[in-house]
Design a protein around this motif. Sequence first.
Motif, PDB file in Angstrom:
ATOM      1  N   ILE A   1      51.499   1.715  55.902  1.00 47.90           N
ATOM      2  CA  ILE A   1      52.448   0.616  55.745  1.00 47.90           C
ATOM      3  C   ILE A   1      52.548  -0.285  56.971  1.00 47.90           C
ATOM      4  N   PRO A   2      52.671   0.256  58.193  1.00 49.27           N
ATOM      5  CA  PRO A   2      52.693  -0.664  59.341  1.00 49.27           C
ATOM      6  C   PRO A   2      51.432  -1.501  59.461  1.00 49.27           C
ATOM      7  N   TYR A   3      50.308  -0.984  58.979  1.00 47.01           N
ATOM      8  CA  TYR A   3      49.090  -1.784  59.035  1.00 47.01           C
ATOM      9  C   TYR A   3      49.147  -2.947  58.050  1.00 47.01           C
ATOM     10  N   THR A   4      49.771  -2.711  56.898  1.00 51.00           N
ATOM     11  CA  THR A   4      49.870  -3.818  55.941  1.00 51.00           C
ATOM     12  C   THR A   4      50.758  -4.924  56.510  1.00 51.00           C
ATOM     13  N   ASP A   5      51.754  -4.527  57.316  1.00 49.00           N
ATOM     14  CA  ASP A   5      52.567  -5.537  58.006  1.00 49.00           C
ATOM     15  C   ASP A   5      51.699  -6.526  58.749  1.00 49.00           C
ATOM     16  N   ARG A   6      50.723  -5.963  59.426  1.00 49.58           N
ATOM     17  CA  ARG A   6      49.936  -6.763  60.351  1.00 49.58           C
ATOM     18  C   ARG A   6      48.837  -7.552  59.663  1.00 49.58           C
ATOM     19  N   CYS A   7      48.705  -7.392  58.362  1.00 50.13           N
ATOM     20  CA  CYS A   7      47.704  -8.205  57.673  1.00 50.13           C
ATOM     21  C   CYS A   7      48.215  -9.621  57.529  1.00 50.13           C
ATOM     22  N   ASP A   8      49.222  -9.794  56.704  1.00 47.04           N
ATOM     23  CA  ASP A   8      49.840 -11.108  56.591  1.00 47.04           C
ATOM     24  C   ASP A   8      51.130 -11.035  57.397  1.00 47.04           C
ATOM     25  N   TYR A   9      51.010 -11.358  58.679  1.00 47.78           N
ATOM     26  CA  TYR A   9      52.164 -11.154  59.556  1.00 47.78           C
ATOM     27  C   TYR A   9      53.262 -12.186  59.328  1.00 47.78           C
ATOM     28  N   VAL A  10      53.028 -13.155  58.458  1.00 46.81           N
ATOM     29  CA  VAL A  10      54.075 -14.118  58.160  1.00 46.81           C
ATOM     30  C   VAL A  10      54.932 -13.622  56.996  1.00 46.81           C
ATOM     31  N   ALA A  11      54.361 -12.798  56.149  1.00 43.33           N
ATOM     32  CA  ALA A  11      55.102 -12.295  54.991  1.00 43.33           C
ATOM     33  C   ALA A  11      54.913 -10.788  54.894  1.00 43.33           C
ATOM     34  N   SER A  12      55.377 -10.084  55.914  1.00 45.50           N
ATOM     35  CA  SER A  12      55.141  -8.641  55.963  1.00 45.50           C
ATOM     36  C   SER A  12      55.813  -7.901  54.823  1.00 45.50           C
TER      37      SER A  12
ATOM     38  N   TYR B   1      33.549 -19.589  60.017  1.00 44.99           N
ATOM     39  CA  TYR B   1      33.208 -18.308  60.637  1.00 44.99           C
ATOM     40  C   TYR B   1      34.506 -17.554  60.843  1.00 44.99           C
ATOM     41  N   ILE B   2      34.590 -16.387  60.211  1.00 46.10           N
ATOM     42  CA  ILE B   2      35.828 -15.630  60.338  1.00 46.10           C
ATOM     43  C   ILE B   2      35.510 -14.291  60.989  1.00 46.10           C
ATOM     44  N   GLY B   3      36.520 -13.510  61.197  1.00 45.95           N
ATOM     45  CA  GLY B   3      36.315 -12.180  61.746  1.00 45.95           C
ATOM     46  C   GLY B   3      36.794 -12.031  63.169  1.00 45.95           C
ATOM     47  N   TYR B   4      37.322 -13.108  63.746  1.00 49.44           N
ATOM     48  CA  TYR B   4      37.793 -13.013  65.127  1.00 49.44           C
ATOM     49  C   TYR B   4      39.009 -12.101  65.256  1.00 49.44           C
ATOM     50  N   LEU B   5      39.736 -11.957  64.151  1.00 47.20           N
ATOM     51  CA  LEU B   5      40.921 -11.095  64.179  1.00 47.20           C
ATOM     52  C   LEU B   5      40.696  -9.783  63.435  1.00 47.20           C
ATOM     53  N   HIS B   6      39.438  -9.424  63.247  1.00 47.74           N
ATOM     54  CA  HIS B   6      39.159  -8.222  62.465  1.00 47.74           C
ATOM     55  C   HIS B   6      39.651  -6.990  63.218  1.00 47.74           C
ATOM     56  N   ARG B   7      40.537  -6.236  62.559  1.00 51.68           N
ATOM     57  CA  ARG B   7      41.098  -5.060  63.210  1.00 51.68           C
ATOM     58  C   ARG B   7      40.772  -3.789  62.453  1.00 51.68           C
ATOM     59  N   CYS B   8      39.734  -3.824  61.633  1.00 51.06           N
ATOM     60  CA  CYS B   8      39.263  -2.634  60.923  1.00 51.06           C
ATOM     61  C   CYS B   8      40.372  -2.026  60.068  1.00 51.06           C
ATOM     62  N   PHE B   9      41.104  -2.867  59.370  1.00 51.24           N
ATOM     63  CA  PHE B   9      42.222  -2.377  58.560  1.00 51.24           C
ATOM     64  C   PHE B   9      41.790  -1.288  57.596  1.00 51.24           C
ATOM     65  N   GLU B  10      40.704  -1.548  56.864  1.00 53.07           N
ATOM     66  CA  GLU B  10      40.313  -0.605  55.818  1.00 53.07           C
ATOM     67  C   GLU B  10      39.797   0.701  56.417  1.00 53.07           C
ATOM     68  N   LYS B  11      39.102   0.596  57.549  1.00 54.82           N
ATOM     69  CA  LYS B  11      38.627   1.819  58.209  1.00 54.82           C
ATOM     70  C   LYS B  11      39.803   2.622  58.756  1.00 54.82           C
ATOM     71  N   HIS B  12      40.753   1.917  59.326  1.00 57.12           N
ATOM     72  CA  HIS B  12      41.951   2.585  59.822  1.00 57.12           C
ATOM     73  C   HIS B  12      42.638   3.357  58.703  1.00 57.12           C
ATOM     74  N   CYS B  13      42.761   2.692  57.549  1.00 56.00           N
ATOM     75  CA  CYS B  13      43.503   3.284  56.452  1.00 56.00           C
ATOM     76  C   CYS B  13      42.872   4.589  56.005  1.00 56.00           C
ATOM     77  N   GLU B  14      41.547   4.686  56.128  1.00 51.42           N
ATOM     78  CA  GLU B  14      40.894   5.928  55.718  1.00 51.42           C
ATOM     79  C   GLU B  14      41.174   7.048  56.707  1.00 51.42           C
ATOM     80  N   ASN B  15      41.720   6.714  57.852  1.00 52.30           N
ATOM     81  CA  ASN B  15      41.954   7.731  58.875  1.00 52.30           C
ATOM     82  C   ASN B  15      43.422   8.047  59.094  1.00 52.30           C
ATOM     83  N   VAL B  16      44.303   7.399  58.368  1.00 57.58           N
ATOM     84  CA  VAL B  16      45.725   7.716  58.508  1.00 57.58           C
ATOM     85  C   VAL B  16      46.261   8.128  57.143  1.00 57.58           C
ATOM     86  N   THR B  17      47.445   8.727  57.150  1.00 56.14           N
ATOM     87  CA  THR B  17      48.017   9.166  55.881  1.00 56.14           C
ATOM     88  C   THR B  17      48.579   7.965  55.123  1.00 56.14           C
TER      89      THR B  17
END
Lengths: 382, 360, 182
Positions: free
Chosen positions: A71-82, A50-66
């Motif tokens: 780029i800072p959002y991609t950092d937070r996806c794989d925070y070990v290899a930003s 069961y996943i989704g506990y860390l869901h931060r709406c990355f793709e929805k966010h991206c549609e609302n920012v330039t």
Amino acid sequence: MGIETSTLDRSAIHGEEMVLNIGPQHPSTHGVLRLQVLTDGEIVTKITPYIGYLHRCFEKHCENVTYEQVIPYTDRCDYVASMNNNFGYAVAMEELMGIEVPEKVHHIRVIVAELNRIASHHLAIGTFGLDVGAFTPFLYCFRDRERILDLFELLCGARLLYNYIWVGGVSHDFPIGFVEKVYEFLDYFEPKIQEYNDLLTFNKIFIERTADVGVLPADVAISYGVSGPNLRGSGVKWDLRKNEPYSIYNKFEFDIPIGTGAMGTVGDCWDRYYVRIRELEESVKITRQALDQMPREGDVHAALPKKIRPPKGHVYSRTETPRGDLGFYIISDGKPKPFRLKLRSPAFTALSCIDEIARGWMIADVIAILGSLDIVLGEIDR
Amino acid sequence: MELLLQKFSEVSFLSGIPSALLFVFAATLIAVSLFMFVAVNAIVAVYAERKISAFMQDRLGPMGQGVGLHAGKWGLLQTVADAIKLLIKEDIIPSLADRKLFILAPFILFIGAFIVFVGIPFNQHILVADFNIGVFYIIAMSSIGVIGIILAGYGSNNKWALYGAMRSAAQIISYEIPLALSLLTVIMLVGSLKMQDIIIAQHGLIWGILPNWFIFNNPFTFIAFFIFFISGVAEVNRTPFDLPEAESELVAGFHTEYSGMRWAFFFLAEYANMFIVAAMSAILFLGGWQSPIPGYMDSPAWGLFWFMGKAIFLIFVMMWFRWTFPRLRTDQLMQMCWKYFLPISFINILGVGLWDLWLN
Amino acid sequence: MTEDPSADGWHYVIAHMDYREIVDYINRNFNELYSPDTREEPAAVLRVSPKDWTELAYFLRDDENLVFDSMMCITGIDYGIEDENLGVAYNLHSMTHHHKLEVRIDVPKSKPMIPSVEKIWRMADWFEREIYDMYGITFEGHRDHRRILLPEDWVGFPLRKDYEFPETWHGIVVPKIKEEWE
């Protein structure tokens, strides 16, 4: 002392099955993951992640920012290899917009990406050791990872979420003395790999615990879309840096380590682990070459307007992160914000095969297999 | 104990007190001092473990710096601070736990470890009771602990705790067998179960150079020592045999639900058990309080030094194991016990018997 | 491709086809069913209708000249509030022949149904679940068809362009975000 759990005569010892929740709060799920495990004694008969506990709406966010703000959002996806995530997004955007970045930028990107790959593999190796009960290698890895984080701190002020590689360039040039420090680190680091091998890789108990466990055959791996070191551990010689070279990876000499089944079967946990160890060496090689060839002078930005407006169209571009193929599917409608941005995460596909390869093993093995897949939940849940 | 009572009867102002009362007084005194020993042992061992692990892992461990509340020089006060924290921590009992068993479990585990100390000779004189069944008593009492672990696992009403308890029961009961069998080799050579007899039997030199400890007595006891020690490490659930509390698999195993003082008792028992295993290995195979050079430095004070030195070295070895090895899996653990240790132990007994019969 | 990988001792044989060749090859086998996309590569996609998809998917994977054994990515797309279609983009790749293809399937928002390819490429399992989660496209024949990232009792499909953020969820008030924050 090989284990025969998969071939045990279950009917003789079959008992009542118990549902066990590994997670969401559990030391070995590498984040907030819940594995609902059906157990028959110690043996696991079914795993439902069961996943989704860390869901931060990355793709929805991206549609609302330039586009730059993604780029800072991609950092937070794989925070070990930003760095690698920044890199992947930048490569995709440059392909979409047809930008050619300066030679120096390519080198800087490769250097930081490979350094981050080393740091990320450190975490993977260390936590895998931790998962099978070896505590000390974990701290050895962190000791060395710390030095890379120090380098990155010197470079961009951040230790984990760098926001360094931008579309069309990098945020700023290497500071004075940075190149020497990287050389120094590489000289320091190379002999340390042997230390990990002595302590963990060829430890008898470690081999007993990981060899032949959780075998992921090559065809299953491809069908599940497993990529990166996990796929190479299954003996498939596939690395985007070689097979579809992006940036300037075609300029460098390096090998692609693959799993050979040296301690057991091809594609077992040990192979996946050892591929990562060998990739440390390869990354060191690439970093050295990139440092040697890097032009010392030059701009670190391509000429770009302040507000990026890519032409209408779409692109699917993928790069090799420490976890595998990171894909970006970007649709542009000509406005400064992405119309659709999809991130294809390598850990997402790696986790999806856990039921296939960990079923029939023991609880302790499930933890080991999960550790060997090297997942990052930030990337799975996005 | 008898010695203490005898001393009491010699003191003039105690002569009017009935002997039963004196006995109670003496017993209390001994119990309190043993408890003190166990507690101090745990505090010192925890500090040592922190520091040893730190040095093995290329870090400093607890350190104190500057002014104000801190862990003292070199972090010496760290474990004291930990102990105070554990004492004043809130006592949490899960609402669905079996209250009685949950409360009882740490005490049973601790008692199991504690009463073993009655039979351990620290030197020629410091020994609470030299039973004629000394070794047997220690083996019997040290297995009481497993009941505490099972109660803790069952009483917590937690699946992880249950797994930990089940693993622990299987593990401890299995390893009891090679442990006892390798111990038999020593008893065969001595012909007595008394602890002091066993130690005295190890006096002298062998081949003129080595001390006549049982580890050097013959090849079979040499192997028996390692089986005994490894089984002992497995008995006290230390890495690489820490499956009952494997933190990466079972969160914390049988003590998942425990906190504060109740958890501290588990901890105390673990370190007490470590000391027991080390002490037993030292007594049975390494000559107990005997000096390595017979005839020199064998006064009672030196005896205490030698005994503690050997025990502490073996505790260090256990810590060394812990910070070096990964953990085994349940089936591998069982396999090691039943397929390797048990047959070897039987061969050992046979071998020691034949050796004793033909060579001596 | 700037480097020929076969020179480095790779185990696969390059029988590389570009987009035009692939479409022609498929059309030869499917009675000229598909018209090639007029745009240039790499944007070129193969548009497929849902009813043909299963048959084509098996063909794509199993035909020895195509061998699209690896599904790279499956992306759900909402073409906008005015548009009446939802789309799904399948990015395929052949590990054997090293060529790529993008398949695009459009379905009306009123009846978003696409046959599942989860049995053909196991990787599609979770990706189709994610698209269902975010766009509400139903994948027929999926063996484990439920939400993946969002809670199972979530209402609505968040990545649709007309999605309204809920005011509360299980009594938790969702804070209003400011419009156009930059």
